[in-house]
Design an enzyme around this catalytic site. Structure first.
Site, PDB file in Angstrom:
ATOM      1  N   HIS A 160      60.495  50.786  54.028  1.00 52.35           N
ATOM      2  CA  HIS A 160      60.537  50.743  55.136  1.00 52.35           C
ATOM      3  C   HIS A 160      59.104  50.581  55.972  1.00 52.35           C
ATOM      4  CE1 HIS A 160      60.669  54.684  56.588  1.00 52.35           C
ATOM      5  NE2 HIS A 160      61.266  55.047  55.665  1.00 52.35           N
ATOM      6  N   CYS A 176      62.166  58.257  51.160  1.00 50.03           N
ATOM      7  CA  CYS A 176      61.851  56.688  51.182  1.00 50.03           C
ATOM      8  C   CYS A 176      60.189  56.617  51.176  1.00 50.03           C
ATOM      9  CB  CYS A 176      62.364  56.183  52.508  1.00 50.03           C
ATOM     10  SG  CYS A 176      63.918  56.114  52.679  1.00 50.03           S
TER      11      CYS A 176
END
Length: 200
Positions: A160, A176
């Site tokens: 992301h 992440c």
């Protein structure tokens, strides 16, 4: 004078060669296996800079084909590589990676969902570690997922964007992989649901 210059040059060449050798990955098992693991020397304690170790890579040691395109995330060098399925496009982006080894996951997965303007909610383990965090953050400039998110087949794992550009090139995430917003927007346009992803 020439001899002194040659010795200095040879010393620099030796040091550069040694550094390159230490940065070369050692493969622990077949890269096309389901539980692929790559063992590399962890330089995070030695190199304390906000930058990825950029070097172009060929896709062949990592993927058997480029069906649906392929994303390789190298945790140690903090870089994300992308190859298109037609082999025309290759991209290399600096990334943020997990803070610690216990938050890091390696192996094969794929993109299962793409969201522009994602919302965010902390995982149960994040909430346990940081009870002061909000339960939900809508899309916008305060959202930790930035402007775009690629959801992976592993629960809670995403590639992301981030509005906090200080995080890129660092061990700074809760699991992440983060990119600059302009880079995730570009990668978002290039990838599809089904794009292969390998984290090493």
């Amino acid at each position: 004078m020439t001899k002194k210059y040659d010795n200095a040059f040879n010393r620099r060449a030796f040091l550069a060669g040694t550094a390159a050798t230490l940065a070369t990955p050692a493969f622990a098992q077949d890269l096309n296996g389901a539980d692929t693991v790559e063992v590399e020397r962890d330089l995070s304690q030695v190199v304390r800079r906000n930058a990825s170790s950029f070097r172009t890579l060929d896709w062949r040691p990592y993927f058997s084909d480029l069906r649906n395109g392929a994303v390789l995330v190298d945790i140690d060098s903090r870089a994300l590589h992308y190859w298109s399925d037609d082999q025309v496009t290759y991209k290399l982006y600096p990334s943020s990676v997990p803070l610690s080894e216990d938050l890091t996951r390696r192996g094969r997965t794929s993109v299962i969902r793409k969201v522009e303007g994602p919302s965010w909610a902390p995982t149960p383990s994040m909430k346990k570690r940081n009870p002061e965090w909000p339960d939900f953050v809508p899309p916008g400039p305060d959202n930790p997922l930035g402007t775009h998110a690629l959801y992976l087949s592993w629960t809670y794992y995403r590639i992301h964007g981030t509005h906090d550009t200080r995080k890129i090139g660092r061990r700074s995430s809760n699991g992440c992989i983060g990119l600059y917003n302009e880079h995730i927007a570009e990668l978002f346009a290039l990838t599809n649901v089904g794009t292969q992803v390998l984290l090493i």
